[in-house]
Design a protein around this motif. Structure first.
Motif, mmCIF file in Angstrom:
data_model
loop_
_atom_site.group_PDB
_atom_site.id
_atom_site.type_symbol
_atom_site.label_atom_id
_atom_site.label_comp_id
_atom_site.label_asym_id
_atom_site.label_seq_id
_atom_site.Cartn_x
_atom_site.Cartn_y
_atom_site.Cartn_z
ATOM 1 N N GLN A 193 0.822 -1.205 0.000
ATOM 2 C CA GLN A 193 0.000 0.000 0.000
ATOM 3 C C GLN A 193 0.861 1.261 0.000
ATOM 4 O OE1 GLN A 193 -2.667 0.709 3.389
ATOM 5 N NE2 GLN A 193 -4.249 1.298 1.916
ATOM 6 N N LEU A 227 -4.318 -3.148 -4.770
ATOM 7 C CA LEU A 227 -3.356 -2.051 -4.649
ATOM 8 C C LEU A 227 -3.539 -1.037 -5.778
ATOM 9 C CD1 LEU A 227 -0.093 -3.959 -3.619
ATOM 10 C CD2 LEU A 227 -1.656 -2.634 -2.168
ATOM 11 N N THR A 240 -6.136 1.307 -4.690
ATOM 12 C CA THR A 240 -5.595 2.325 -3.793
ATOM 13 C C THR A 240 -4.866 3.397 -4.579
ATOM 14 O OG1 THR A 240 -5.331 0.670 -2.037
ATOM 15 C CG2 THR A 240 -4.086 2.715 -1.810
#
Length: 432
Positions: free
Chosen positions: A322, A373, A376
């Motif tokens: 992250q 990910l 994100t």
């Protein structure tokens, strides 16, 4: 004689028309030059962007530093971890409330008083956090830190002057925010959690340099609208507390919103200008920033859990993945800010909305770690890009004297997204 006179008259007419055309071109050029000169005089186009970034971005690291060290903080203060979590909530509240208030001071008193007060609050709050043995005093220190940081962020955003320069600030804000939890852990292990909560004080190093670019502000018109400021503070406080105490906060928010609306009608040029609220560009920019910020902070807290539940990643791998996604998305947002000068507003909003919606949809259905990910990355790109570009759109909707107010109200909406996101993540994912 008559023919000669006629010829001269025609020549004069042609010359006059040519001069008129040239003058029109000159007027357009002068207008652009005057705008640039005004920006330079106000400091927006002359302050080196490095100092603006240093002024604004450390508060992001300070805001996220407690995320992974809350248990250590709780043990040190002799309280439960859930109680220590108010140190995060108090910071978010003071950031949300302090931004429009300090932006109002910037509008009325100018750059130097706003920077001095913001720096004093940041220093005082840091001293309280460093020395306080009790949670209530530590909460007060965190609130003072956040209010001071909010004033510095508002000043930096007001001085940015272009989406490209604002992109540097927003990208730095996102990158330091992403690194904040890891930085907090390292400082807590090496020295103390109190040092982790004090990293935002680095911003005061930029205050003397930025202050040199201050000019004498235009005289403030009318008395300060204390009632408008108080009502906006109550409304923002109720909205921040909405995820924690829904019933009481919702009732308070409705009452405060109605009272503020009535007050704005009675005093349209007050702390919350009515003309600004009637600008579709401002409202659209602020509301879209709120939505994109809320979705980003929701995924920020939800994706690590999703990586564990759906992809079987451990905490270390999820945190490292992250962090890379957040740093990459924040850096890429600067490219959008740089390109936005050649894009229409509709195109910019389409890109931000599309990527933000795609990020949420991906997180909702993806079970593969890299895809989560990527969600994100898309969320932080959209949120950070909106902060950079849409803030400039919002400011353009206001006259010169009200631009700090427009920036402050826009930033308030963005901060509210940050307050709602963790609660949404808890309700949808973390509480499951």
């Amino acid at each position: 004689m008559s023919r000669t006179a006629t010829t001269r008259a025609r020549a004069t007419t042609r010359t006059t028309a040519s001069t008129s055309t040239t003058t029109g071109t000159s007027t357009n050029t002068t207008a652009g030059t005057s705008t640039t000169a005004a920006d330079a005089a106000a400091g927006r186009a002359t302050v080196p962007v490095f100092w603006l970034a240093l002024l604004a971005t450390p508060v992001a690291a300070g805001a996220n530093a407690p995320v992974l060290i809350l248990p250590d903080m709780a043990r040190s203060l002799g309280v439960a971890t859930s109680t220590a979590a108010w140190l995060v909530a108090s910071f978010a509240w003071a950031m949300a409330v302090g931004t429009p208030l300090l932006a109002g001071l910037l509008r009325r008193r100018g750059l130097r008083p706003a920077l001095r007060l913001s720096g004093a609050l940041l220093l005082l709050g840091t001293l309280l956090v460093a020395a306080s043995p009790w949670l209530p005093l530590t909460l007060l220190g965190r609130a003072a830190q956040a209010a001071g940081g909010a004033g510095l962020v508002a000043a930096a955003m007001s001085l940015a002057g272009s989406a490209r320069r604002m992109g540097v600030i927003s990208a730095g804000f996102g990158m330091l925010g992403a690194a904040g939890p890891l930085l907090g852990v390292q400082l807590a292990q090496a020295v103390s959690w109190r040092l982790s909560l004090s990293v935002s004080v680095v911003a005061v190093l930029a205050i003397p340099v930025v202050s040199r670019y201050a000019t004498r502000p235009a005289p403030a018109q009318g008395r300060f609208d204390g009632r408008g400021a108080a009502l906006l503070t109550v409304l923002a406080t109720a909205l921040v507390l909405l995820p924690h105490s829904p019933a009481a906060a919702l009732g308070s928010a409705v009452v405060a919103a109605v009272a503020l609306a009535l007050h704005v009608r009675r005093r349209p040029d007050g702390f919350v200008p009515l003309a600004l609220l009637r600008k579709p560009v401002f409202l659209g920019s602020a509301l879209l920033a709120l939505v994109l910020s809320g979705s980003y902070f929701t995924l920020l807290f939800a994706v690590p859990r999703l990586l564990s539940d759906r992809a079987g990643w451990d905490r270390g791998a999820a945190g490292a993945g992250q962090l890379v996604a957040l740093l990459t998305g924040s850096a890429l947002s600067w490219l959008l800010a740089a390109a936005s000068t050649r894009m229409s507003r509709t195109a910019v909003r389409t890109v931000l909305t599309g990527i933000g919606a795609l990020a949420v949809a991906t997180a909702a259905f993806a079970g593969w770690g890299p895809l989560l990910l990527t969600a994100t990355l898309g969320a932080v790109f959209a949120a950070t890009g909106s902060n950079a570009v849409l803030s400039m759109h919002a400011a353009s909707a206001a006259p010169e004297a009200q631009r700090p107010t427009a920036i402050g109200l826009f930033a308030l909406c963005y901060q509210l997204g940050g307050a709602f996101g963790p609660a949404v993540a808890t309700a949808l994912v973390l509480g499951a």
